[in-house]
Design a protein around this motif. Structure first.
Motif, PDB file in Angstrom:
ATOM      1  N   ALA A   1       0.845  -1.195   0.000  1.00  0.00           N
ATOM      2  CA  ALA A   1       0.000   0.000   0.000  1.00  0.00           C
ATOM      3  C   ALA A   1       0.875   1.238   0.000  1.00  0.00           C
ATOM      4  CB  ALA A   1      -0.916   0.005   1.233  1.00  0.00           C
ATOM      5  N   THR A   2       0.327   2.336  -0.508  1.00  0.00           N
ATOM      6  CA  THR A   2       1.051   3.594  -0.476  1.00  0.00           C
ATOM      7  C   THR A   2       1.014   4.167   0.932  1.00  0.00           C
ATOM      8  OG1 THR A   2      -0.883   4.970  -0.973  1.00  0.00           O
ATOM      9  CG2 THR A   2       0.331   4.054  -2.861  1.00  0.00           C
ATOM     10  N   LEU A   3       1.857   5.140   1.178  1.00  0.00           N
ATOM     11  CA  LEU A   3       1.884   5.796   2.486  1.00  0.00           C
ATOM     12  C   LEU A   3       0.523   6.395   2.800  1.00  0.00           C
ATOM     13  CD1 LEU A   3       4.041   6.422   4.713  1.00  0.00           C
ATOM     14  CD2 LEU A   3       4.189   8.705   3.709  1.00  0.00           C
ATOM     15  N   ARG A   4      -0.073   7.024   1.812  1.00  0.00           N
ATOM     16  CA  ARG A   4      -1.378   7.666   2.012  1.00  0.00           C
ATOM     17  C   ARG A   4      -2.459   6.631   2.321  1.00  0.00           C
ATOM     18  NH1 ARG A   4      -4.319  11.804  -2.287  1.00  0.00           N
ATOM     19  NH2 ARG A   4      -6.141  12.300  -1.007  1.00  0.00           N
ATOM     20  N   GLN A   5      -2.399   5.495   1.635  1.00  0.00           N
ATOM     21  CA  GLN A   5      -3.397   4.453   1.884  1.00  0.00           C
ATOM     22  C   GLN A   5      -3.275   3.875   3.285  1.00  0.00           C
ATOM     23  OE1 GLN A   5      -2.462   1.923  -1.431  1.00  0.00           O
ATOM     24  NE2 GLN A   5      -3.896   2.950  -2.812  1.00  0.00           N
ATOM     25  N   THR A   6      -2.062   3.683   3.750  1.00  0.00           N
ATOM     26  CA  THR A   6      -1.894   3.174   5.110  1.00  0.00           C
ATOM     27  C   THR A   6      -2.410   4.179   6.133  1.00  0.00           C
ATOM     28  OG1 THR A   6       0.351   4.037   5.416  1.00  0.00           O
ATOM     29  CG2 THR A   6       0.153   1.860   4.423  1.00  0.00           C
TER      30      THR A   6
ATOM     31  N   PHE B   1      -3.044   6.948  11.550  1.00  0.00           N
ATOM     32  CA  PHE B   1      -1.818   7.317  12.244  1.00  0.00           C
ATOM     33  C   PHE B   1      -1.311   8.658  11.732  1.00  0.00           C
ATOM     34  CE2 PHE B   1      -0.496   2.546  12.676  1.00  0.00           C
ATOM     35  CZ  PHE B   1      -1.503   2.353  13.608  1.00  0.00           C
ATOM     36  N   THR B   2      -0.598   9.381  12.579  1.00  0.00           N
ATOM     37  CA  THR B   2       0.086  10.596  12.139  1.00  0.00           C
ATOM     38  C   THR B   2       1.260  10.190  11.248  1.00  0.00           C
ATOM     39  OG1 THR B   2       1.632  10.608  13.992  1.00  0.00           O
ATOM     40  CG2 THR B   2      -0.495  11.709  14.336  1.00  0.00           C
ATOM     41  N   VAL B   3       1.870  11.177  10.605  1.00  0.00           N
ATOM     42  CA  VAL B   3       3.023  10.892   9.738  1.00  0.00           C
ATOM     43  C   VAL B   3       4.141  10.234  10.548  1.00  0.00           C
ATOM     44  CG1 VAL B   3       4.837  11.907   8.308  1.00  0.00           C
ATOM     45  CG2 VAL B   3       2.482  12.740   8.122  1.00  0.00           C
ATOM     46  N   ALA B   4       4.431  10.798  11.727  1.00  0.00           N
ATOM     47  CA  ALA B   4       5.495  10.238  12.570  1.00  0.00           C
ATOM     48  C   ALA B   4       5.149   8.823  13.019  1.00  0.00           C
ATOM     49  CB  ALA B   4       5.735  11.135  13.784  1.00  0.00           C
ATOM     50  N   GLN B   5       3.893   8.603  13.418  1.00  0.00           N
ATOM     51  CA  GLN B   5       3.477   7.265  13.838  1.00  0.00           C
ATOM     52  C   GLN B   5       3.540   6.283  12.674  1.00  0.00           C
ATOM     53  OE1 GLN B   5      -0.426   8.175  15.333  1.00  0.00           O
ATOM     54  NE2 GLN B   5       0.271   8.428  17.457  1.00  0.00           N
ATOM     55  N   THR B   6       3.166   6.746  11.482  1.00  0.00           N
ATOM     56  CA  THR B   6       3.199   5.886  10.298  1.00  0.00           C
ATOM     57  C   THR B   6       4.617   5.446   9.981  1.00  0.00           C
ATOM     58  OG1 THR B   6       1.229   6.943   9.358  1.00  0.00           O
ATOM     59  CG2 THR B   6       2.657   5.757   7.832  1.00  0.00           C
ATOM     60  N   LYS B   7       5.543   6.381   9.981  1.00  0.00           N
ATOM     61  CA  LYS B   7       6.945   6.046   9.679  1.00  0.00           C
ATOM     62  C   LYS B   7       7.513   5.079  10.713  1.00  0.00           C
ATOM     63  CE  LYS B   7       8.001  10.280   7.143  1.00  0.00           C
ATOM     64  NZ  LYS B   7       8.816  11.529   7.089  1.00  0.00           N
ATOM     65  N   ALA B   8       7.176   5.307  11.983  1.00  0.00           N
ATOM     66  CA  ALA B   8       7.654   4.413  13.038  1.00  0.00           C
ATOM     67  C   ALA B   8       7.035   3.023  12.896  1.00  0.00           C
ATOM     68  CB  ALA B   8       7.340   4.994  14.408  1.00  0.00           C
TER      69      ALA B   8
ATOM     70  N   LEU C   1       5.061   1.465  -3.380  1.00  0.00           N
ATOM     71  CA  LEU C   1       4.241   0.730  -2.418  1.00  0.00           C
ATOM     72  C   LEU C   1       5.103   0.255  -1.259  1.00  0.00           C
ATOM     73  CD1 LEU C   1       2.059  -1.603  -4.690  1.00  0.00           C
ATOM     74  CD2 LEU C   1       1.384   0.556  -3.643  1.00  0.00           C
ATOM     75  N   TRP C   2       4.574   0.350  -0.057  1.00  0.00           N
ATOM     76  CA  TRP C   2       5.236  -0.216   1.115  1.00  0.00           C
ATOM     77  C   TRP C   2       4.774  -1.657   1.250  1.00  0.00           C
ATOM     78  CZ3 TRP C   2       9.131   1.922   3.776  1.00  0.00           C
ATOM     79  CH2 TRP C   2       9.375   3.292   3.549  1.00  0.00           C
ATOM     80  N   MET C   3       5.733  -2.577   1.370  1.00  0.00           N
ATOM     81  CA  MET C   3       5.436  -3.998   1.392  1.00  0.00           C
ATOM     82  C   MET C   3       6.249  -4.698   2.476  1.00  0.00           C
ATOM     83  SD  MET C   3       5.577  -4.740  -2.734  1.00  0.00           S
ATOM     84  CE  MET C   3       4.688  -6.292  -2.615  1.00  0.00           C
ATOM     85  N   LEU C   4       5.739  -5.847   2.911  1.00  0.00           N
ATOM     86  CA  LEU C   4       6.528  -6.702   3.780  1.00  0.00           C
ATOM     87  C   LEU C   4       7.586  -7.401   2.929  1.00  0.00           C
ATOM     88  CD1 LEU C   4       3.679  -8.329   5.920  1.00  0.00           C
ATOM     89  CD2 LEU C   4       5.084  -6.329   6.478  1.00  0.00           C
ATOM     90  N   PRO C   5       8.775  -7.646   3.473  1.00  0.00           N
ATOM     91  CA  PRO C   5       9.836  -8.295   2.684  1.00  0.00           C
ATOM     92  C   PRO C   5       9.400  -9.595   2.032  1.00  0.00           C
ATOM     93  CG  PRO C   5      10.742  -7.443   4.727  1.00  0.00           C
ATOM     94  CD  PRO C   5       9.254  -7.266   4.817  1.00  0.00           C
TER      95      PRO C   5
ATOM     96  N   ARG D   1      -7.631  -0.108   1.207  1.00  0.00           N
ATOM     97  CA  ARG D   1      -6.832   0.959   0.598  1.00  0.00           C
ATOM     98  C   ARG D   1      -7.711   2.051  -0.013  1.00  0.00           C
ATOM     99  NH1 ARG D   1      -2.578  -1.874  -3.305  1.00  0.00           N
ATOM    100  NH2 ARG D   1      -4.448  -3.008  -3.957  1.00  0.00           N
ATOM    101  N   ARG D   2      -9.017   1.835   0.030  1.00  0.00           N
ATOM    102  CA  ARG D   2      -9.986   2.763  -0.553  1.00  0.00           C
ATOM    103  C   ARG D   2      -9.580   3.124  -1.990  1.00  0.00           C
ATOM    104  NH1 ARG D   2     -12.564   8.414   1.831  1.00  0.00           N
ATOM    105  NH2 ARG D   2     -14.699   7.925   1.249  1.00  0.00           N
ATOM    106  N   ASN D   3      -9.322   2.079  -2.777  1.00  0.00           N
ATOM    107  CA  ASN D   3      -8.800   2.283  -4.129  1.00  0.00           C
ATOM    108  C   ASN D   3      -9.616   1.545  -5.175  1.00  0.00           C
ATOM    109  OD1 ASN D   3      -8.044  -0.366  -3.435  1.00  0.00           O
ATOM    110  ND2 ASN D   3      -6.154  -0.257  -4.633  1.00  0.00           N
ATOM    111  N   ALA D   4     -10.944   1.590  -5.047  1.00  0.00           N
ATOM    112  CA  ALA D   4     -11.799   0.872  -5.994  1.00  0.00           C
ATOM    113  C   ALA D   4     -11.504   1.267  -7.434  1.00  0.00           C
ATOM    114  CB  ALA D   4     -13.268   1.123  -5.663  1.00  0.00           C
ATOM    115  N   ALA D   5     -11.149   2.530  -7.668  1.00  0.00           N
ATOM    116  CA  ALA D   5     -10.889   2.996  -9.038  1.00  0.00           C
ATOM    117  C   ALA D   5      -9.759   2.218  -9.692  1.00  0.00           C
ATOM    118  CB  ALA D   5     -10.573   4.486  -9.024  1.00  0.00           C
TER     119      ALA D   5
END
Length: 401
Positions: free
Chosen positions: A232-237, A243-250, A263-267, A297-301
């Motif tokens: 998922a993208t940062l915005r989708q997460t 989460f706030t930006v800082a919480q998301t990055k952490a 996209l941010w993914m698990l290894p 992800r609210r990405n139906a489009a």
């Protein structure tokens, strides 16, 4: 280049489809296993939780309701303060995610000059009425609906008058119930045992608190979200977690996530995605508009093929709507049509973008029978009704010719 890009989109759609277990990979799994692997099912008094389980593992309503009664799965307020149906292994830590929303509701009472001591006293009174945190057994727990609670609590519940009504708090009871539920001291149960309605009673619970710190809880949710979506993208997460930006990055760091192509993914998923190919055979599912395939992800489009998103229904272009107004018919992640259930005709009204294949016709008949036999109707949310969706049913019939 356009063809390559379309192929990439098709592969990404099919990858998300696979991660959601809609390719048959979750067949034979239990309800709690499905929800753990594919994602919690959004519940707003609609039938999405039932179709979530049926589409992935063929689980019928009778079994799902039995799992609810046995507390193998349950509806709880969690991420963003929204209610989801989830498995027992997730109850405690997921419930901790919804405490902020409960506290926000309580803060409304602060603005109405209700002392916190009064709210705490009301919480204690609720627990006393429900049995002081001790259930009467899994088969016959003490359960009271809000009116019954209010009657038994008497003067412990304060009316907040017009000022309270303007702020959405007519009495002090809802905030106290919210705080108790967020702490796992009580739980909300459907009056008739079904998930597709919004008439509830409350019973004492006494759930043991999660041992995770807030940071660990956020990291776990991020790990789950990325695992459910396949990336998922940062915005989708941030939309899903709030989460706030800082919480998301952490949380991304805590989950060990990698950024791959935006996209941010698990290894483990980044490696598996490299070798993934789109299945050649059709894999048809009828899903709810709030299914996790789209809602996480609210990405139906993104699930429309080129050109399909430009189609219009009731003068609205499909791909320009943030959330699907109708339920989708999907093949390997691509939306190939839309549907609604018409209980008067006991049939699925549908509009396919292309001519139906035998696989599409067969699956529509299967889901139609499931809704007719198990559910009786298919509501999107608690206030949905046959009359409220008739206009959309007529539009689908007209579009289908």
């Amino acid at each position: 280049m356009g063809q390559d890009m379309d192929m990439d989109r098709a592969t990404q759609r099919a990858w998300s489809w696979h991660k959601q277990g809609l390719d048959g990979s979750l067949a034979g799994q239990t309800a709690d296993q499905v929800l753990g692997k594919a994602g919690w099912a959004r519940s707003v008094g609609g039938a999405n939780p039932y179709l979530t389980l049926f589409s992935r593992a063929g689980i019928r309503r009778e079994q799902a309701d039995a799992d609810v009664a046995a507390l193998r799965i349950h509806e709880l307020p969690t991420a963003r303060g929204c209610t989801y149906v989830l498995g027992a292994d997730d109850f405690a830590w997921a419930l901790a995610l919804g405490q902020g929303a409960a506290e926000a509701q309580a803060k409304v009472l602060d603005k109405l000059d209700v002392p916190r001591a009064e709210v705490a006293a009301l919480e204690d009174a609720v627990l006393t009425v429900l049995g002081s945190g001790v259930e009467h057994g899994p088969d016959q727990p003490q359960a009271l609906d809000p009116k019954q609670l209010k009657d038994k609590l008497g003067d412990a519940v304060r009316s907040l008058g017009e000022a309270g009504k303007k702020k959405g708090a007519s009495t002090t009871l809802p905030a106290a119930l919210g705080l108790l539920q967020a702490d796992g001291r009580i739980r909300r149960v459907p009056v008739n045992g079904r998930l597709d309605q919004q008439r509830y009673a409350y019973t004492a619970w006494g759930l043991e608190a999660s041992p995770l710190t807030p940071e660990q809880t956020r990291a776990r949710l991020m790990e789950r979200h990325l695992g459910w979506t396949g990336g998922a993208t940062l915005r989708q997460t941030q939309w899903f977690t709030s989460f706030t930006v800082a919480q998301t990055k952490a949380a991304l760091a805590g989950a060990g996530a990698l950024e791959v192509g935006g996209l941010w993914m698990l290894p483990v998923d980044a490696d598996a995605r490299e070798n993934f190919t789109v299945p050649k055979e059709e894999q048809i599912q009828l899903l709810a508009g709030t299914d996790s395939l789209f809602l996480l992800r609210r990405n139906a489009a993104d699930h429309f093929a080129d050109g399909d998103g430009d189609r219009q229904l009731l003068s609205a272009k499909l791909a320009l709507q943030a959330d699907l107004p109708d339920h989708p018919i999907v093949d390997r992640g691509r939306i190939i049509g839309l549907w609604q259930y018409d209980p008067g005709e006991e049939r699925i009204a549908h509009w396919l973008f292309d001519a139906p294949t035998p696989a599409v016709t067969h699956r529509i008949a299967e889901v139609e029978a499931f809704i007719r036999e198990d559910l009786g109707d298919f509501r999107s949310f608690s206030l949905d009704s046959p009359s409220s969706r008739q206009k959309r049913i007529d539009a689908l019939n007209q579009a289908a010719g």
